[in-house]
Motif scaffolding. Sequence first.
Motif, PDB file in Angstrom:
ATOM      1  N   ARG A 197     -15.398   4.311  -7.963  1.00  0.00           N
ATOM      2  CA  ARG A 197     -15.163   3.549  -6.728  1.00  0.00           C
ATOM      3  C   ARG A 197     -16.111   2.356  -6.707  1.00  0.00           C
ATOM      4  NH1 ARG A 197     -14.280   6.164  -0.869  1.00  0.00           N
ATOM      5  NH2 ARG A 197     -12.345   6.652  -2.001  1.00  0.00           N
ATOM      6  N   VAL A 242      -5.558   1.205 -11.877  1.00  0.00           N
ATOM      7  CA  VAL A 242      -5.752   1.109 -10.422  1.00  0.00           C
ATOM      8  C   VAL A 242      -5.072   2.293  -9.742  1.00  0.00           C
ATOM      9  CG1 VAL A 242      -5.327  -0.277  -8.368  1.00  0.00           C
ATOM     10  CG2 VAL A 242      -5.856  -1.402 -10.548  1.00  0.00           C
ATOM     11  N   THR A 273      -6.291   0.353  -3.774  1.00  0.00           N
ATOM     12  CA  THR A 273      -7.276  -0.637  -3.333  1.00  0.00           C
ATOM     13  C   THR A 273      -6.907  -1.053  -1.921  1.00  0.00           C
ATOM     14  OG1 THR A 273      -8.307  -2.777  -3.815  1.00  0.00           O
ATOM     15  CG2 THR A 273      -6.009  -2.510  -4.506  1.00  0.00           C
ATOM     16  N   THR A 311      -2.013  -4.561   2.295  1.00  0.00           N
ATOM     17  CA  THR A 311      -2.630  -3.523   1.473  1.00  0.00           C
ATOM     18  C   THR A 311      -1.829  -2.229   1.399  1.00  0.00           C
ATOM     19  OG1 THR A 311      -3.963  -2.646   3.314  1.00  0.00           O
ATOM     20  CG2 THR A 311      -4.913  -4.442   2.015  1.00  0.00           C
ATOM     21  N   THR A 359       0.725  -2.975  -3.880  1.00  0.00           N
ATOM     22  CA  THR A 359      -0.443  -3.263  -4.714  1.00  0.00           C
ATOM     23  C   THR A 359      -0.068  -3.960  -6.013  1.00  0.00           C
ATOM     24  OG1 THR A 359      -1.606  -1.352  -3.789  1.00  0.00           O
ATOM     25  CG2 THR A 359      -2.454  -2.258  -5.845  1.00  0.00           C
ATOM     26  N   ILE A 389     -11.929  -0.236  -4.158  1.00  0.00           N
ATOM     27  CA  ILE A 389     -10.928   0.170  -5.135  1.00  0.00           C
ATOM     28  C   ILE A 389     -11.345   1.481  -5.783  1.00  0.00           C
ATOM     29  CG2 ILE A 389     -12.032  -1.217  -6.946  1.00  0.00           C
ATOM     30  CD1 ILE A 389      -9.249  -1.642  -8.173  1.00  0.00           C
TER      31      ILE A 389
END
Length: 476
Positions: free
Chosen positions: A349, A432, A435, A253, A258, A420
């Motif tokens: 979110r 994005v 996340t 992560t 990402t 996210i």
Amino acid sequence: MPATSAASVPSPPPFTGEQWLALGCTLQAADRHTDAVLALQQAASRLPLDADVYRALIVSLDASGQTADATSARLGVDAILRRSAIDMFDIARVYGKHKHWEAAAHWLEKALLIDARLASAHIALAWALRQLGRRSSDQRQRDLYRVYRRQPAFAAAKATRRRTVLVLCSSQRANLPFRHLVRPALSRMVRWVMDEGVKGIAHGRSRALPRYDIIFNAIADADNAHSCHEEQARFMATDHGPLLNPPASIERTYREQTGALLSGIDDILVPTTQRWDRQSNPAFVVHSALAAAGIGYPAIVRRVGEHGGEGLIVLNSLGDRTELPGLNEMYLTQYHEYRSSDGHYRKYRVIFIDRVPYPYHLAIGSQWLLHYFSADMLSAQWKLDEERRFLDDPEQALGKKAWAALHAIAKRMDLDYCGIDFSLLPDGRVLVFETNAAMLVHPESEQDGLRFKNRYLDHIFDAFEALLTRRTRCPH
């Protein structure tokens, strides 16, 4: 007799706590309550457990309209008289929830004066000081590690609960906020601090872990988890039982990964991000690094491991000066404009529980660097109405293809708990921002104008409880 030089005149001695208290009371009697508060706060710093100081503070705080602080002072007087460190810790926790770190640190210090062994206060104070940009004193750091060495696992709730959850956590800024996820009415929680140097459990030099039914790895911020890697790896090599959020999955992560992680998912845009070693390069080389990564302007430069906009700058052109903060590693990210047609920015979110998305909040503000706490959602009813519509029916609010994209992202993340932050582009795609597994979820105060959100938050907490139930081995 020669005249005494100005340099030789001794400075007046500093005010004592009693003198500050007397000055505060004098100002109070003259109805100068704002000035009285300042004087009485000085008295409180020198007479930290003097109930009379806080009684006087209550009067001037009320008179100057600082009713929330006056309420805290009333609770503080009661806690002082009963010598209750845990009640002072609870006052600090409320301040911390609202990011009032100075007040939180004040009450945590008072709690530790009453009970220097209160481990949770040591941990919370270290965090509050970090938020204020103040380094813990060497003595404070020694006290913190002494707490961990003495008791690297902390148990909460009663042993009669039907489930025991072992929570793997860190003393650093690496944990997801897990307190509200593991409900004390249904689970006993045992927290194991796994940082390097906090030995004992895995090495047999302390008491063994209590029996547990499931493990929840709350060490969720990949950038800040390095001090726990050795201990985590050692534990993962054992026959450890059911596990939520395996450390190996957290390692996927990192912000710069990402784009690759979500590659191929329809209807999303992941801005290019590159990790850059500031320590090995002079600041001006950042422009070359941006060009090499294919990142155009504007470009966002932020310190690795920082959140909430700390240590962040924007470069708008090759000619911009590069006074980068610190020598940390940096994330370089392509900025993508996301202002809505009404001139506001929107940041959503969504929380993923066992690979299913649940709406958590919508922040609407006038600045692109947007967080829920800075959006001032209570300033306009239309903002709250729009957030409520998102919470009621996220698919309707976002559109079918965006909601389908979020379902696909949830599955690709393949974590038991994560979330996210994103916005919605005019063509319906998901932009994005980040996340990961470190997303904050917490209930709102019942006295707050945001309390309407709590019934939606219950869906998240219920889903996590159902996940624990599904994954838990048979209770002993």
